[in-house]
Enzyme design. Structure first.
Site, PDB file in Angstrom:
ATOM      1  N   THR A 173      -6.033  -1.823   7.150  1.00 40.46           N
ATOM      2  CA  THR A 173      -6.185  -3.271   7.145  1.00 40.46           C
ATOM      3  C   THR A 173      -7.640  -3.619   7.455  1.00 40.46           C
ATOM      4  O   THR A 173      -8.027  -4.778   7.382  1.00 40.46           O
ATOM      5  CB  THR A 173      -5.282  -3.899   8.231  1.00 40.46           C
TER       6      THR A 173
ATOM      7  N   ASP B 149      -1.434   6.069   6.867  1.00 43.79           N
ATOM      8  CA  ASP B 149      -1.545   4.638   7.117  1.00 43.79           C
ATOM      9  C   ASP B 149      -2.472   4.420   8.315  1.00 43.79           C
ATOM     10  O   ASP B 149      -2.625   5.311   9.150  1.00 43.79           O
ATOM     11  CB  ASP B 149      -0.143   4.089   7.426  1.00 43.79           C
TER      12      ASP B 149
ATOM     13  N   ARG C 135       6.504  -8.306   1.677  1.00 44.74           N
ATOM     14  CA  ARG C 135       7.420  -7.927   2.769  1.00 44.74           C
ATOM     15  C   ARG C 135       8.049  -9.180   3.382  1.00 44.74           C
ATOM     16  O   ARG C 135       9.248  -9.201   3.681  1.00 44.74           O
ATOM     17  CB  ARG C 135       6.681  -7.121   3.840  1.00 44.74           C
TER      18      ARG C 135
ATOM     19  N   LYS D  42       0.838  -1.206   0.000  1.00 43.70           N
ATOM     20  CA  LYS D  42       0.000   0.000   0.000  1.00 43.70           C
ATOM     21  C   LYS D  42       0.880   1.267   0.000  1.00 43.70           C
ATOM     22  O   LYS D  42       0.672   2.164  -0.811  1.00 43.70           O
ATOM     23  CB  LYS D  42      -0.953  -0.010   1.217  1.00 43.70           C
ATOM     24  N   THR D  43       1.860   1.286   0.899  1.00 44.80           N
ATOM     25  CA  THR D  43       2.750   2.456   0.959  1.00 44.80           C
ATOM     26  C   THR D  43       3.517   2.588  -0.358  1.00 44.80           C
ATOM     27  O   THR D  43       3.658   3.689  -0.911  1.00 44.80           O
ATOM     28  CB  THR D  43       3.763   2.293   2.117  1.00 44.80           C
TER      29      THR D  43
HETATM   30  P1  ADP Z   1       2.088  -2.001   3.199  1.00 39.82           P
HETATM   31  O1  ADP Z   1       2.128  -0.497   3.131  1.00 39.82           O
HETATM   32  O2  ADP Z   1       0.899  -2.595   2.507  1.00 39.82           O
HETATM   33  O3  ADP Z   1       2.249  -2.550   4.607  1.00 39.82           O
HETATM   34  P2  ADP Z   1       4.596  -1.810   1.744  1.00 39.82           P
HETATM   35  O4  ADP Z   1       4.184  -0.961   0.607  1.00 39.82           O
HETATM   36  O5  ADP Z   1       5.397  -1.142   2.822  1.00 39.82           O
HETATM   37  O6  ADP Z   1       3.350  -2.565   2.388  1.00 39.82           O
HETATM   38  O7  ADP Z   1       5.392  -3.054   1.121  1.00 39.82           O
HETATM   39  C1  ADP Z   1       6.298  -3.835   1.872  1.00 39.82           C
HETATM   40  C2  ADP Z   1       7.532  -4.162   1.042  1.00 39.82           C
HETATM   41  O8  ADP Z   1       7.171  -5.166   0.095  1.00 39.82           O
HETATM   42  C3  ADP Z   1       8.050  -2.979   0.229  1.00 39.82           C
HETATM   43  O9  ADP Z   1       9.175  -2.422   0.834  1.00 39.82           O
HETATM   44  C4  ADP Z   1       8.444  -3.555  -1.111  1.00 39.82           C
HETATM   45  O10 ADP Z   1       9.820  -3.798  -1.149  1.00 39.82           O
HETATM   46  C5  ADP Z   1       7.726  -4.868  -1.193  1.00 39.82           C
HETATM   47  N1  ADP Z   1       6.601  -4.830  -2.147  1.00 39.82           N
HETATM   48  C6  ADP Z   1       5.297  -4.574  -1.855  1.00 39.82           C
HETATM   49  N2  ADP Z   1       4.533  -4.684  -2.954  1.00 39.82           N
HETATM   50  C7  ADP Z   1       5.350  -5.032  -3.959  1.00 39.82           C
HETATM   51  C8  ADP Z   1       5.133  -5.313  -5.350  1.00 39.82           C
HETATM   52  N3  ADP Z   1       3.911  -5.283  -5.888  1.00 39.82           N
HETATM   53  N4  ADP Z   1       6.202  -5.621  -6.111  1.00 39.82           N
HETATM   54  C9  ADP Z   1       7.442  -5.687  -5.562  1.00 39.82           C
HETATM   55  N5  ADP Z   1       7.702  -5.443  -4.245  1.00 39.82           N
HETATM   56  C10 ADP Z   1       6.676  -5.125  -3.457  1.00 39.82           C
END
Ligand code: ADP
Length: 366
Positions: A187, A138, A246, A93-94
């Site tokens: 979430t 977030d 992640r 998401k981030t």
């Molecule tokens: P969330 O905000 O949903 O908790 P993040 O955006 O921080 O998740 O993603 C976590 C890690 O996973 C990121 O640092 C990135 O390296 C990896 N990641 C997430 N989505 C992808 C994707 N679609 N393709 C490649 N790497 C991804």
């Protein structure tokens, strides 16, 4: 950003007795937690975070919807609609908010709802936004009521209304804001108040990743980390990553350490499975809590239906963590089903944990 898991404050009724299998002193496999550790929020992590749509693997539907939204906004010379992204932690998401900002040629301010403690914090953030900028919040379901109410006119009319003074003499003043895009992440989409949810033009869900998508993510990260890995090595890590990028990246780093210490030339399927066995990562990505929860349901409750409180008591996790972190993955891989009467363990989970599924037990008796 982490969901802090706490023990049940009061012991719920029907607490299951200690399970009979050998699960004493279980090692907690934090490697499989989808929330980011402090280290993973650091600069080094940024190097493996995709920066462009082309590197953002999977989530085809989401990318298509956003691609159209970006093109339309650019053609009209407008800001992007406010966007709500929901789904379990660690799915990107981030990362997507940052890619959106890069695609729109603007910057992205990142915060999380628990960090917004007073109305002053949210007003300060909003007035500091530059034209077109993205504000990423977030855990947006955790915003205080007051912060939410400040956001409504900001999202709708790009203004904040602040009250100066108290009592009868109090006056409301409106401050005009630059046009901006709010990207909210949660979430728990169901926990968002409807006035807030209704103010998002786009509401998009992120899904767990398929093993082949996680393999691609692992191969890409390995390249950035200059680690040699074979396709089958990446596939071995992928199936144990709980559908979560992640976790995939985190497991890759641990396997890389193992390969280095064991002087393996490259990570292949054997090296990956040896390393992950050592770290007690199950071939399906289950950790102690998943196994404990499913085993208690099988052993003490004939596979269910079981209420969420009982599952929480069996594992020492709180109900929110069970619902947001554990259940979605177990349901995704078909090990758990939600029914109106409670959660039920499926035959594949029985088999995976070495139990006989109930229908097979029945046929043995006949
Ligand atoms: P969330 O905000 O949903 O908790 P993040 O955006 O921080 O998740 O993603 C976590 C890690 O996973 C990121 O640092 C990135 O390296 C990896 N990641 C997430 N989505 C992808 C994707 N679609 N393709 C490649 N790497 C991804």
């Amino acid at each position: 950003m982490a969901i802090i898991s706490s023990k049940q404050e009061s012991e719920p009724e029907n607490q299951p007795p200690a399970p009979s299998r050998d699960r004493s002193n279980p090692p907690r496999v934090d490697l499989l937690q989808p929330q980011a550790t402090d280290y993973e929020q650091g600069k080094q992590e940024d190097s493996i975070r995709p920066q462009r749509f082309a590197d953002y693997i999977g989530q085809k539907d989401l990318k298509e919807v956003l691609d159209i939204a970006i093109k339309a906004a650019q053609a009209r010379n407008e800001t992007l609609d406010h966007l709500l992204l929901y789904g379990p932690p660690g799915l990107g998401k981030t990362t997507m908010a940052l890619i959106l900002a890069a695609s729109m040629g603007v910057s992205c301010k990142i915060t999380s709802a628990p960090a917004i403690e007073s109305p002053r914090d949210i007003v300060g953030l909003l007035v500091s936004l530059k034209p077109g900028e993205i504000l990423f919040i977030d855990e947006i379901h955790r915003l205080s009521r007051m912060a939410e109410e400040i956001l409504y006119p900001a999202m709708e009319d790009y203004r904040v209304d602040i009250t100066i003074g108290k009592g009868k003499g109090a006056k409301t003043r409106s401050i005009a804001l630059q046009k901006f895009t709010l990207v909210g992440a949660t979430t728990r989409a169901g926990s968002l108040s409807s006035p807030l949810r209704d103010r998002f033009g786009l509401v998009q869900r992120l899904r767990f990743y398929q093993p082949d998508e996680l393999s691609q993510i692992i191969l890409r990260t390995a390249q950035i980390l200059q680690t040699e890995i074979s396709d089958d090595g990446a596939a071995e890590i992928a199936v144990r990553s709980r559908g979560t990028p992640r976790i995939a990246n985190r497991l890759l780093k641990r396997v890389r350490d193992y390969a280095q210490v064991k002087a393996a030339a490259a990570i292949n399927a054997t090296v990956a499975s040896q390393a992950l066995e050592l770290f007690q990562v199950d071939p399906c990505g289950l950790d102690w809590t998943d196994r404990q929860m499913l085993s208690v349901m099988i052993e003490q409750f004939n596979g269910g239906p079981v209420g969420i409180e009982t599952m929480a008591a069996a594992t020492g996790e709180d109900t929110q963590t069970i619902e947001e972190v554990y259940e979605p993955y177990l349901m995704q891989i078909g090990y758990l089903q939600r029914t109106p009467r409670g959660r039920v363990v499926t035959a594949s989970a029985y088999k995976h944990l070495g139990f006989k599924p109930p229908n097979e037990q029945l046929s043995l008796l006949q």
